[in-house]
Enzyme design. Sequence first.
Site, mmCIF file in Angstrom:
data_model
loop_
_atom_site.group_PDB
_atom_site.id
_atom_site.type_symbol
_atom_site.label_atom_id
_atom_site.label_comp_id
_atom_site.label_asym_id
_atom_site.label_seq_id
_atom_site.Cartn_x
_atom_site.Cartn_y
_atom_site.Cartn_z
ATOM 1 N N HIS A 122 150.935 49.398 15.705
ATOM 2 C CA HIS A 122 152.082 50.185 15.627
ATOM 3 C C HIS A 122 152.078 51.523 15.687
ATOM 4 O O HIS A 122 151.023 52.144 15.356
ATOM 5 C CB HIS A 122 152.927 49.410 14.511
ATOM 6 C CG HIS A 122 154.415 50.034 14.295
ATOM 7 N ND1 HIS A 122 154.621 51.345 13.821
ATOM 8 C CD2 HIS A 122 155.369 49.499 14.362
ATOM 9 C CE1 HIS A 122 156.189 51.405 13.578
ATOM 10 N NE2 HIS A 122 156.461 50.239 14.209
ATOM 11 N N ASP A 199 147.035 47.524 8.281
ATOM 12 C CA ASP A 199 148.449 47.563 8.366
ATOM 13 C C ASP A 199 148.884 46.183 8.012
ATOM 14 O O ASP A 199 149.046 45.368 8.679
ATOM 15 C CB ASP A 199 148.823 48.130 9.719
ATOM 16 C CG ASP A 199 150.251 48.069 9.684
ATOM 17 O OD1 ASP A 199 150.970 47.657 8.895
ATOM 18 O OD2 ASP A 199 150.793 48.646 10.805
ATOM 19 N N GLN A 202 153.601 43.533 8.647
ATOM 20 C CA GLN A 202 153.882 42.075 9.083
ATOM 21 C C GLN A 202 153.417 40.967 8.397
ATOM 22 O O GLN A 202 153.978 40.072 7.864
ATOM 23 C CB GLN A 202 153.826 41.963 10.730
ATOM 24 C CG GLN A 202 154.513 43.037 11.517
ATOM 25 C CD GLN A 202 155.991 42.759 11.592
ATOM 26 O OE1 GLN A 202 156.556 41.692 11.227
ATOM 27 N NE2 GLN A 202 156.716 43.718 11.945
ATOM 28 N N LYS A 225 160.869 45.029 5.226
ATOM 29 C CA LYS A 225 160.463 43.861 6.007
ATOM 30 C C LYS A 225 160.290 42.560 4.764
ATOM 31 O O LYS A 225 160.073 41.311 5.427
ATOM 32 C CB LYS A 225 159.143 43.978 6.796
ATOM 33 C CG LYS A 225 159.388 45.101 7.906
ATOM 34 C CD LYS A 225 158.204 45.104 8.783
ATOM 35 C CE LYS A 225 158.152 46.346 9.451
ATOM 36 N NZ LYS A 225 159.008 46.760 10.611
ATOM 37 N N CYS A 364 157.730 50.269 19.259
ATOM 38 C CA CYS A 364 156.673 50.954 18.740
ATOM 39 C C CYS A 364 155.542 50.772 18.920
ATOM 40 O O CYS A 364 154.527 51.177 18.208
ATOM 41 C CB CYS A 364 157.055 51.307 17.125
ATOM 42 S SG CYS A 364 158.548 51.968 16.624
HETATM 43 N N1 PLP Z 1 153.479 48.828 11.152
HETATM 44 C C1 PLP Z 1 153.768 47.473 11.688
HETATM 45 C C2 PLP Z 1 152.844 46.566 12.096
HETATM 46 C C3 PLP Z 1 155.255 47.544 11.719
HETATM 47 O O1 PLP Z 1 155.843 46.370 12.242
HETATM 48 C C4 PLP Z 1 156.119 48.597 11.320
HETATM 49 C C5 PLP Z 1 157.564 48.543 11.253
HETATM 50 O O2 PLP Z 1 158.055 48.242 12.412
HETATM 51 C C6 PLP Z 1 155.382 49.658 10.645
HETATM 52 C C7 PLP Z 1 154.138 49.504 10.570
HETATM 53 C C8 PLP Z 1 156.207 50.736 10.297
HETATM 54 O O3 PLP Z 1 156.846 50.530 8.957
HETATM 55 P P1 PLP Z 1 157.835 51.588 8.443
HETATM 56 O O4 PLP Z 1 158.658 51.874 9.436
HETATM 57 O O5 PLP Z 1 158.678 50.703 7.348
HETATM 58 O O6 PLP Z 1 157.070 52.633 7.689
#
Ligand code: PLP
Length: 406
Positions: A122, A199, A202, A225, A364
């Site tokens: 992401h 990360d 998810q 999430k 993203c």
């Molecule tokens: N990493 C992953 C795999 C995500 O799906 C997301 C959110 O869509 C993020 C990072 C970013 O999370 P946040 O926008 O809550 O900081």
Amino acid sequence: MLDVQKIRGDFPILTREVNGKPLVYLDNGASAQKPQVVIDAITNAYSQEYANVHRGLHYLSNLATEKYEGVRPIIAKFLGVRDEAQIVLNSGTTEGINMVAYGWAMPRFQPGDEILLSVMEHHANIVPWHFLRERQGAVLKWVDTDVNGALDAQKVIDAIGPRTKLIAITHLSNVLGTKVDVKAICTAARAKGVAVLVDGSQAAVHMPVDVEDIGCDFYAITGHKLYGPSGSGAIYVSHERMAEMRPFLGGGDMIREVTKDGVTYNDPPMKFEAGTPGIVQTIGLGVALEYMMGLGMENIAAYENSLRDYAAARLGGLNWLQVQGQAPDKAAIFSFTMDGAGHAHDISTILDKKGVAVRAGQHCTGPLMQHLGLNATCRASFGLYNTEAEVDVLIDALELCNDLFA
Ligand code: PLP
């Protein structure tokens, strides 16, 4: 197994209609809905227990501090971490990863030092590393997925070179649903003195996570999430990296003493938490995680796996639809494109008319889209309250799309 009808009763929004149809919410990968216990906790925190934390010597401030600090051990338990001082509270994964980039990586990267990334990351786990590339000459090395969207952990391990300082990798792809064997990667990385940031935005939603068993240096989660409020989150930091890391944000709370001549920092994890935090958001996150743990992460995973199998079979029956990502044991996240359809936005607009909320676009994940040779996909991402009947509604709506585009 979960009693999903009962669970659905916990989420008030699921009873509403959208465009005159019952809501079928399949955009959990972007943000999940909130159970009533979380909504009540937020209301109660603001209406009965609100004050700033860590500062006052009055009743409400102490109460708010107690509630807020009470979340740290809940997150530690949720992630399988014994020492709650390894949990840094923040506003979500983006802040957590930026803290690592600024606080840990920037002081130690020399030009030519490498960061290994999977092509599925992401942007939150890409852009902070581009900062290091732009500003300090770091080199980003990418590991591709195979034709099924699976990521071979050995390929990541084999890509570790003498200049690799960090592996920054997702535990579960927000687009393909692919799970990554981060434990194998961490074991190999540790033997070579390479740090690993996982990360978990998810993964932590869909399966039990034991960070100590994984053996990573950093593990980031994001509250919205996890059926909790937006603006809440946390990152686990190993003792070793915590000792090495510089504070990222400066301000109140993260200091012990400030004079005209200098600063003495607070002990970790407070050293990494500057300013008034998301007090109520964090309290809500604690309630959300207790809600999930009350249902049981194993039960959630088992239920979602059965939903995945049902959805995979039904989507697989549509020969004009291409599901991106067929990795074994993937999560219930389905990105797809359709023969003849215009932009993925066209599909999502038609689905919306039927009350079905999905996401369309790049999610993203620019490099993944590049790798797949696509501009965009539509994504249906399932959560613990979704049902097979909702999969059927999705399929009917997709068939309607196909008829319109044919
Ligand atoms: N990493 C992953 C795999 C995500 O799906 C997301 C959110 O869509 C993020 C990072 C970013 O999370 P946040 O926008 O809550 O900081």
